[in-house]
Design an enzyme around this catalytic site. Structure first.
Site, PDB file in Angstrom:
ATOM      1  CG  HIS A 266      -2.095   0.884   1.088  1.00  0.00           C
ATOM      2  ND1 HIS A 266      -2.019   2.243   1.252  1.00  0.00           N
ATOM      3  CD2 HIS A 266      -3.365   0.601   0.745  1.00  0.00           C
ATOM      4  CE1 HIS A 266      -3.213   2.753   1.031  1.00  0.00           C
ATOM      5  NE2 HIS A 266      -4.054   1.784   0.718  1.00  0.00           N
ATOM      6  CG  ASP A 322      -8.530  -4.671  -2.380  1.00  0.00           C
ATOM      7  OD1 ASP A 322      -9.739  -4.568  -2.178  1.00  0.00           O
ATOM      8  OD2 ASP A 322      -7.844  -3.769  -2.891  1.00  0.00           O
TER       9      ASP A 322
HETATM   10  N1  COA Z   1       3.883  -7.777  -4.431  1.00  0.00           N
HETATM   11  C1  COA Z   1       5.212  -7.753  -4.671  1.00  0.00           C
HETATM   12  N2  COA Z   1       5.956  -6.638  -4.597  1.00  0.00           N
HETATM   13  C2  COA Z   1       5.325  -5.499  -4.280  1.00  0.00           C
HETATM   14  C3  COA Z   1       3.950  -5.442  -4.012  1.00  0.00           C
HETATM   15  C4  COA Z   1       3.232  -6.635  -4.097  1.00  0.00           C
HETATM   16  N3  COA Z   1       1.913  -6.652  -3.876  1.00  0.00           N
HETATM   17  N4  COA Z   1       3.607  -4.185  -3.727  1.00  0.00           N
HETATM   18  C5  COA Z   1       4.715  -3.467  -3.819  1.00  0.00           C
HETATM   19  N5  COA Z   1       5.764  -4.253  -4.152  1.00  0.00           N
HETATM   20  C6  COA Z   1       7.150  -3.833  -4.359  1.00  0.00           C
HETATM   21  C7  COA Z   1       7.323  -3.232  -5.731  1.00  0.00           C
HETATM   22  O1  COA Z   1       7.657  -4.209  -6.692  1.00  0.00           O
HETATM   23  C8  COA Z   1       8.426  -2.241  -5.488  1.00  0.00           C
HETATM   24  O2  COA Z   1       9.622  -2.951  -5.434  1.00  0.00           O
HETATM   25  P1  COA Z   1      11.027  -2.277  -5.890  1.00  0.00           P
HETATM   26  O3  COA Z   1      11.266  -1.155  -4.922  1.00  0.00           O
HETATM   27  O4  COA Z   1      11.986  -3.390  -5.779  1.00  0.00           O
HETATM   28  O5  COA Z   1      10.786  -1.793  -7.287  1.00  0.00           O
HETATM   29  C9  COA Z   1       8.131  -1.712  -4.104  1.00  0.00           C
HETATM   30  O6  COA Z   1       7.425  -2.758  -3.453  1.00  0.00           O
HETATM   31  C10 COA Z   1       7.276  -0.461  -4.099  1.00  0.00           C
HETATM   32  O7  COA Z   1       6.081  -0.769  -4.800  1.00  0.00           O
HETATM   33  P2  COA Z   1       5.296   0.227  -5.726  1.00  0.00           P
HETATM   34  O8  COA Z   1       4.474  -0.537  -6.712  1.00  0.00           O
HETATM   35  O9  COA Z   1       6.233   1.253  -6.278  1.00  0.00           O
HETATM   36  O10 COA Z   1       4.365   0.902  -4.666  1.00  0.00           O
HETATM   37  P3  COA Z   1       3.184   1.870  -4.971  1.00  0.00           P
HETATM   38  O11 COA Z   1       2.983   2.677  -3.766  1.00  0.00           O
HETATM   39  O12 COA Z   1       3.398   2.589  -6.263  1.00  0.00           O
HETATM   40  O13 COA Z   1       1.942   0.883  -5.229  1.00  0.00           O
HETATM   41  C11 COA Z   1       0.280  -0.672  -4.783  1.00  0.00           C
HETATM   42  C12 COA Z   1       1.076   0.498  -4.232  1.00  0.00           C
HETATM   43  C13 COA Z   1      -0.909  -0.934  -3.866  1.00  0.00           C
HETATM   44  C14 COA Z   1      -0.296  -0.309  -6.184  1.00  0.00           C
HETATM   45  C15 COA Z   1       1.184  -1.914  -4.880  1.00  0.00           C
HETATM   46  O14 COA Z   1       1.604  -2.284  -3.594  1.00  0.00           O
HETATM   47  C16 COA Z   1       0.477  -3.069  -5.573  1.00  0.00           C
HETATM   48  O15 COA Z   1       0.459  -3.133  -6.807  1.00  0.00           O
HETATM   49  N6  COA Z   1      -0.125  -4.005  -4.806  1.00  0.00           N
HETATM   50  C17 COA Z   1      -0.839  -5.126  -5.389  1.00  0.00           C
HETATM   51  C18 COA Z   1      -2.211  -4.668  -5.884  1.00  0.00           C
HETATM   52  C19 COA Z   1      -3.159  -4.419  -4.745  1.00  0.00           C
HETATM   53  O16 COA Z   1      -3.291  -5.214  -3.841  1.00  0.00           O
HETATM   54  N7  COA Z   1      -3.860  -3.288  -4.825  1.00  0.00           N
HETATM   55  C20 COA Z   1      -4.851  -2.913  -3.830  1.00  0.00           C
HETATM   56  C21 COA Z   1      -4.394  -1.718  -3.060  1.00  0.00           C
HETATM   57  S1  COA Z   1      -5.505  -1.368  -1.711  1.00  0.00           S
END
Ligand code: COA
Length: 385
Positions: A266, A322
């Protein structure tokens, strides 16, 4: 020139009084009240009023509001007819977006809003709020019947929001435990600061477009798997893993392939999302009430959560809202395709509260960009390319 921050991470997009997150400690407040307290003591109806007005209502205010929601529940037959023309295989979020947008053709738009003046027309704000929130549940519940080729069950005026939803979904008196659980789910999902869909409410609302357009754009935004769409993805993932013993290997493989684990991570929380903790507890409560049979997918989910914590906890990646909601909805008999629409029903409360805040102190959103394209050049005729 200011720094460009992808995804506007950490960039304040507005000032708001509605909700707040302490991401380090894993605390969520609506108008200063911790989410755990509201889940324990409040109702969805009361939470809507709290989000809208900033205060817990008196019993009279709550009673009047509940009656207004009840009497605004029914859909005009034109809208039901429109829904019947949609393909039965339609994604419920697209169906919801279309149906909410169509409400705007039958009810007052935003003609009364005037430029950047503060909007003080509380009658307009309250009546739009009730029209949207009351009908969101009706549309989603009706769709289950319509998609099977049947007329929806009629709305009931004697039931609260959660009761009426479950009644319309199944056509029978709802189980009181399921009503209680659904009411808590609606409270938990009602609001969450400036996430992607709520940001879309601010942007769309700032143009003074109609509230139905504002909410239909937010529904589209919520539908993506990085936002509300993750709850259905989690369930598919748990089914794919199938066995708690395989959870660790699954996480390792996903990480090696640079793929996401749905329901984890998140932008704001660096620890477990407090809503995930409550939802996990509700699954246990429901399973215990049914005689203690453990759903194998719940065991997979808990094993997966542990495996993720071991591997990603130090990066601050934990279960989000979620992760357990889809599993809970499945146990409640809600069709999988409708999971994200359940989220949207609840979030319409927060969206309308932010719309109200935006139009109460409005300036159109118009950010800037860092241009990286070609410099000025001359048009080349076709035969010279
Ligand atoms: N699984 C694996 N790795 C994850 C992850 C996950 N669910 N969520 C974040 N990471 C990792 C990313 O790959 C990234 O790694 P890096 O630093 O090595 O590149 C790091 O954590 C930061 O993630 P990032 O995607 O840049 O964070 P964000 O703040 O932009 O995105 C979310 C937040 C919620 C979009 C992201 O955590 C995600 O895609 N989660 C899965 C989808 C989900 O459950 N969404 C519902 C949100 S309520």
């Amino acid at each position: 020139m200011q720094d460009y921050l992808p995804g506007l991470a950490g960039v304040p997009a507005t000032k708001s009084n509605i909700s707040d997150i302490d991401g380090e400690k894993g605390i969520l407040f609506y108008r200063g009240y911790p989410i755990e307290e509201l889940a324990k003591h409040s109702t969805f109806e009361e939470t809507i009023l709290l989000l809208m007005n900033g205060q817990l209502p008196t019993s009279q205010h709550l009673e009047n509001f509940t009656c207004e929601l009840q009497s605004n529940r029914a859909l005009k037959y034109h809208i039901v007819d429109l829904m019947k023309t949609l393909p039965e295989t339609a994604d419920p979020m697209l169906m919801l977006q279309t149906s909410v947008s169509s409400l705007g053709m039958f009810y007052e738009g935003s003609e009364c809003l005037t430029g950047s003046d503060v909007c003080t027309d509380l009658d307009y704000i309250n009546s739009s709020t009730i029209k949207v929130i009351a009908r969101m549940g009706t549309i989603v519940a009706s769709w289950k019947q319509i998609a099977y080729g049947y007329d929806p069950f009629p709305t009931r005026y004697d039931l609260n929001y959660a009761e009426n939803f479950l009644y319309m979904l199944n056509g029978r008196e709802p189980d009181p435990l399921l009503v209680k659980i659904l009411d808590i789910c609606l409270i938990l999902h009602a609001e969450h600061t400036i996430n992607a869909s709520t940001f879309s409410v601010l942007v769309n609302g700032s143009t003074l477009s109609s509230p139905y357009s504002v909410i239909s754009s937010a529904i589209g935004c919520l539908s993506g798997p990085l936002h509300g769409g993750a709850n259905a993805k989690v369930l598919n993932m748990l089914e794919e893993i199938g066995d708690p013993k395989k959870a660790g290997a699954y996480v390792d493989q996903q990480l090696e392939d640079k793929k996401k684990i749905w329901g984890m991570g998140h932008r704001e929380y660096k620890t477990k999302d407090p809503r995930a903790t409550i939802l996990q507890g509700l699954i246990k409560e429901l399973l215990e009430a049914r005689g203690g049979d453990v759903d194998p997918l719940f065991e997979v989910a808990e094993a997966l959560e542990n495996a993720c914590e071991e591997r990603m906890g130090e990066k601050g990646i934990y279960a989000n809202v979620d992760f357990y909601s889809g599993l809970l909805y499945k146990e409640m008999g809600i069709p999988e395709k409708q999971f994200t629409a359940m989220f949207a029903i609840a979030r319409s409360a927060g969206w309308m509260a932010h719309w109200r805040e935006q139009i109460g102190d409005n300036r159109i959103f118009r950010p800037t960009q860092i241009y990286l394209g070609e410099g000025p050049r001359q048009y080349k005729p076709m035969d010279a390319r």
